[in-house]
Design an enzyme around this catalytic site. Structure first.
Site, PDB file in Angstrom:
ATOM      1  N   GLY A  13      45.774  28.473  44.170  1.00 61.55           N
ATOM      2  CA  GLY A  13      44.602  28.966  43.462  1.00 61.55           C
ATOM      3  C   GLY A  13      43.655  29.789  44.296  1.00 61.55           C
ATOM      4  N   VAL A  14      44.087  30.197  45.486  1.00 60.07           N
ATOM      5  CA  VAL A  14      43.194  30.949  46.367  1.00 60.07           C
ATOM      6  C   VAL A  14      43.052  32.410  45.935  1.00 60.07           C
ATOM      7  CG1 VAL A  14      44.935  31.689  48.022  1.00 60.07           C
ATOM      8  CG2 VAL A  14      42.619  31.280  48.821  1.00 60.07           C
ATOM      9  N   VAL A  18      46.581  37.783  42.509  1.00 64.99           N
ATOM     10  CA  VAL A  18      45.722  38.951  42.301  1.00 64.99           C
ATOM     11  C   VAL A  18      45.773  39.856  43.523  1.00 64.99           C
ATOM     12  CG1 VAL A  18      43.347  39.725  41.962  1.00 64.99           C
ATOM     13  CG2 VAL A  18      44.214  37.764  40.676  1.00 64.99           C
ATOM     14  N   LYS A  33      58.613  37.408  43.619  1.00 70.14           N
ATOM     15  CA  LYS A  33      58.188  36.008  43.684  1.00 70.14           C
ATOM     16  C   LYS A  33      59.464  35.184  43.648  1.00 70.14           C
ATOM     17  CE  LYS A  33      55.201  32.461  42.694  1.00 70.14           C
ATOM     18  NZ  LYS A  33      53.882  32.157  43.243  1.00 70.14           N
ATOM     19  N   ALA A 102      54.244  30.350  47.213  1.00 69.48           N
ATOM     20  CA  ALA A 102      53.609  29.475  46.222  1.00 69.48           C
ATOM     21  C   ALA A 102      52.739  28.469  46.948  1.00 69.48           C
ATOM     22  CB  ALA A 102      54.667  28.763  45.385  1.00 69.48           C
ATOM     23  N   PRO A 184      36.530  40.757  46.655  1.00 71.81           N
ATOM     24  CA  PRO A 184      35.519  39.973  45.929  1.00 71.81           C
ATOM     25  C   PRO A 184      36.039  39.542  44.561  1.00 71.81           C
ATOM     26  CG  PRO A 184      35.024  42.309  45.737  1.00 71.81           C
ATOM     27  CD  PRO A 184      36.217  42.199  46.661  1.00 71.81           C
TER      28      PRO A 184
END
Length: 212
Positions: A13-14, A18, A33, A102, A184
């Site tokens: 979740g870091v 994205v 992936k 992952a 950001p």
């Protein structure tokens, strides 16, 4: 000739996916992936397709697609699938290849093999994605030590989140690592917004330099 770049993180979740989308788009790379755990919601591959601006032909199919959103070793056992780490070989592509892991480095693929074990066999440079929130110093420095202990080349740290100059500074200083930039959080996560944010905060040439 393939130029692989591994994107991993200090935790789940870091923001690896994205960031991977932004990096792959900026480099006009191929994205892979290897293992996807969890298929009910948008997969990481589909998220990268939506955000990167790349054609679908640049996004390779996962080697393993597992139903349960859990650690790959457990998700595979639930699905009755045997993950063969030796079968996870870097694809031969033209130009840059962005490979997304992952969770963190020590997430198990099987009962005996973790992601970092596979990364050690690849010997490809790693971008470590790190939060900027409380706790990131310890998590990031531990991850750097784990990479160095296995002689895995570290390309640098990509921070993700609100500015935290002192945490970023001490991580780079104590970890003897390159600060690649900080992505950001975006109020509207779109292809154009992500592309612009990456261009403002990162230099694509840094991802093709020699590792630290």
């Amino acid at each position: 000739m393939t130029t692989p770049i591994i994107v991993t993180g200090t935790d789940t979740g870091v923001g690896k996916t994205v960031f991977s989308a932004a990096l792959a788009g900026a480099l006009e790379a191929t994205y892979w992936k290897p293992v996807q755990a969890g298929l009910d919601e948008e997969t990481d591959r589909l998220a990268v397709l939506r955000l990167s601006g790349l054609p679908e032909t640049r996004l390779l199919a996962e080697a393993y697609r597992l139903t349960t959103p859990a650690s790959p070793h457990l998700a595979a056992e639930i699905d009755g699938v045997a993950i063969d780490p030796e079968a996870l070989v870097l694809p031969d592509t033209q130009g840059p290849l962005v490979v997304e892991g992952a969770g963190g480095l020590l997430v198990p693929l099987t009962r005996h093999v973790t992601y970092i074990d596979v990364f050690a066999t690849w010997r490809a440079p790693v971008v470590l994605c790190a939060r900027t929130t409380l706790g990131t110093i310890n998590h990031t420095l531990l991850s750097i030590e784990a990479l160095r202990a296995r002689a895995i080349p570290l390309l640098g740290i990509a921070f993700i989140g609100d500015e935290n100059a002192e945490s970023e500074r001490i991580i780079v200083e104590l970890g003897r690592a390159r600060r690649l930039g900080r992505l950001p959080h975006l109020a509207q996560l779109t292809t154009d917004a992500l592309r612009a944010a990456f261009a403002r905060n990162f230099n694509t040439a840094d991802f093709l330099k020699e590792t630290a």
